[in-house]
Design an enzyme around this catalytic site. Structure first.
Site, short mmCIF file in Angstrom:
data_model
loop_
_atom_site.label_atom_id
_atom_site.label_comp_id
_atom_site.label_asym_id
_atom_site.label_seq_id
_atom_site.Cartn_x
_atom_site.Cartn_y
_atom_site.Cartn_z
N PHE A 131 0.78 -1.13 0.00
CA PHE A 131 0.06 0.11 -0.14
C PHE A 131 0.94 1.20 -0.07
O PHE A 131 1.81 1.40 0.89
CB PHE A 131 -0.72 0.15 1.14
CG PHE A 131 -1.86 1.14 1.24
CD1 PHE A 131 -3.02 1.03 0.37
CD2 PHE A 131 -1.62 2.42 1.86
CE1 PHE A 131 -3.78 2.19 0.26
CE2 PHE A 131 -2.59 3.29 1.81
CZ PHE A 131 -3.64 3.24 1.21
N ASP A 181 8.86 2.70 1.38
CA ASP A 181 7.95 3.33 1.80
C ASP A 181 7.84 3.17 3.47
O ASP A 181 7.16 1.95 3.64
CB ASP A 181 6.65 2.92 1.12
CG ASP A 181 5.37 3.53 1.77
OD1 ASP A 181 5.40 4.20 2.84
OD2 ASP A 181 4.10 3.51 1.03
N LYS A 227 2.66 9.70 8.18
CA LYS A 227 1.91 9.31 9.56
C LYS A 227 2.53 9.86 10.94
O LYS A 227 2.35 10.82 11.03
CB LYS A 227 1.78 7.84 9.40
CG LYS A 227 0.67 7.41 8.42
CD LYS A 227 0.20 6.17 8.65
CE LYS A 227 -0.98 5.73 7.82
NZ LYS A 227 -0.94 4.96 6.44
C1 LIG Z 1 -0.96 5.20 5.14
C2 LIG Z 1 0.12 4.79 4.24
C3 LIG Z 1 0.35 5.66 2.93
C4 LIG Z 1 -0.75 6.82 2.55
O1 LIG Z 1 -0.53 7.88 3.20
P1 LIG Z 1 -1.50 8.92 3.40
O2 LIG Z 1 -1.00 9.88 4.40
O3 LIG Z 1 -3.00 8.47 3.70
O4 LIG Z 1 -1.63 9.55 1.98
C5 LIG Z 1 1.44 5.13 2.09
N1 LIG Z 1 2.29 4.23 2.38
C6 LIG Z 1 1.93 3.40 3.50
C7 LIG Z 1 2.75 2.46 3.62
C8 LIG Z 1 0.85 3.68 4.29
O5 LIG Z 1 0.56 2.83 5.50
#
Ligand SMILES: *Cc1c(COP(=O)(O)O)cnc(C)c1O
Length: 402
Positions: A136, A221, A250
């Site tokens: 994700f 990520d 986050k």
């Molecule tokens: C939550 C998340 C995102 C997206 O972040 P947003 O602030 O919602 O755009 C991207 N990568 C990972 C691994 C995430 O957990």
């Protein structure tokens, strides 16, 4: 004006289906709803509120910066952004920082940078991005396409091209796919949304080696795994594998929206003036809060405390499982844990989450088979114990009704 949960259905786009109760205030790892009912928060705003709700030092810096300077645009730089960038660079492999407002935006920047870097150094044939099933990376069209869940990216027309996927934790699958056409491999060093999946360290090392063999950039990520959640500032430090580009959001802002992309001098040179940008990225308000989050999180006392809290979670969850036999595995690291449901309860994570909520515990799911906890790093032993007692009552109710 009186507003309730039913107002949501009247005026909000129906892309979410929030819980029935409406939270109105929070303090540390506790939240209160409109009826003043107290909840223990194991959700942490989806792995965001790394220092809990309304941490006094974050409230203070927010108020101070709020009375000073909020926004400038990137026509001007500002002191909080420069200080935060300096601290991130000093604490990591990176030499350069780009600020965004969210995880998806940080990832969008990373992907565009990887494409541009490949174009600058190798030519336009080198455009392929490889990512992993169940990954994700956000909800912009590029990032959601790179994410490995077609259910999220299908149904919006033609997708950005040259994006491929293979199985996570399977080096042979990547070996099959990667070539000199690959410009970047993007991965979470621990999958969050996909079900709290911790990779084999040898897999991650192997990905790094394959990227090096094919001159492909490795993008980590760390939007969910980063900023102390796994007991190190970033999970790459636990793994001993250094990416070329790292994204963080986050927990970075502890609840205030901010994201960042970190990279090296050489790679960053491809984002020349005018190639990319954001109106709000790096605004003084967000960066002042994130700087304070960084100062508090990046110290051994907090980071080392994460292992103790994880051990307490695992011990009590083990006891619960002995009694009810619902989990096949407790996985994850630090304050990012997943309770994987066993065969008997597969697909029912949401039922357990709803039952926990009814017992006044806020938690999350990660897919249909995993209950996810991502609480504050400052949650107390007493709150963990009390929260898990509520979780256990929820489990008992689900079992009694099935
Ligand atoms: C939550 C998340 C995102 C997206 O972040 P947003 O602030 O919602 O755009 C991207 N990568 C990972 C691994 C995430 O957990």
């Amino acid at each position: 004006m009186q507003v309730t949960r039913s107002t949501f259905n009247e005026v909000m786009v129906p892309n979410y289906n929030p819980a029935e109760m409406v939270p109105v205030r929070g303090e540390g790892a506790r939240v209160w709803d409109q009826n003043d009912i107290e909840y223990i928060d194991f959700a942490g705003g989806i792995a965001v509120n790394v220092l809990g709700h309304c941490h006094p030092e974050l409230v203070k810096v927010l108020a101070e910066q709020g009375a000073k300077l909020w926004h400038l645009s990137n026509v001007f730089t500002n002191e909080p952004a420069l200080r935060l960038a300096k601290k991130l660079v000093d604490a990591t492999f990176a030499d350069k920082v780009y600020f965004a407002n969210s995880g998806a935006e940080a990832n969008e920047a990373a992907l565009k940078l990887a494409r541009r870097y490949a174009l600058d150094h190798f030519g336009e044939e080198k455009d392929q991005i490889i990512a992993f099933a169940k990954g994700f990376h956000g909800r912009t069209f590029f990032t959601v396409t790179v994410g490995g869940q077609p259910a999220y990216s299908d149904g919006f027309g033609p997708k950005p091209g040259a994006v491929m996927h293979c199985e996570y934790n399977n080096l042979d699958a990547l070996k099959e796919l990667i070539s000199d056409r690959t410009c970047a491999v993007m991965m979470e060093p621990m999958q969050g949304e996909g079900g709290i999946i911790v990779p084999d360290p040898a897999f991650v090392k192997g990905v790094r080696e394959l990227c090096d063999q094919h001159n492909a950039l490795l993008i980590f990520d760390e939007v969910q795994s980063g900023m102390g959640r796994t007991g190190k500032l970033y999970e790459y430090m636990n793994l001993g594998v250094t990416p070329d580009i790292l994204t963080t959001a986050k927990s970075l802002g502890g609840g205030f929206p901010v994201g960042a992309m970190l990279t090296t001098d050489k790679i960053s040179a491809s984002l020349k003036p005018g190639t990319h940008g954001s109106t709000y990225g790096g605004n003084p308000l967000a960066c002042a809060v994130a700087e304070k989050v960084f100062d508090i999180v990046n110290n051994p006392e907090i980071l080392d405390g994460v292992a103790h809290k994880e051990a307490l979670f695992r011990k009590i969850l083990g006891q619960i499982n002995e009694k009810y036999d619902v989990f096949s595995e407790i996985r994850g690291k630090g304050m990012l844990l997943g309770c994987a449901l066993n065969e008997k309860y597969k697909g029912r994570a949401k039922d357990f989450m709803t039952a926990a909520n009814a017992e006044h515990l806020m938690c999350l799911i990660a897919g249909m088979d995993v209950i996810r906890f991502a609480p504050s790093l400052l949650i107390t032993d007493e709150e963990i114990t009390e929260g898990l007692a509520r979780f256990e009552r929820g489990i008992a109710k689900v079992l009694a009704n099935s």
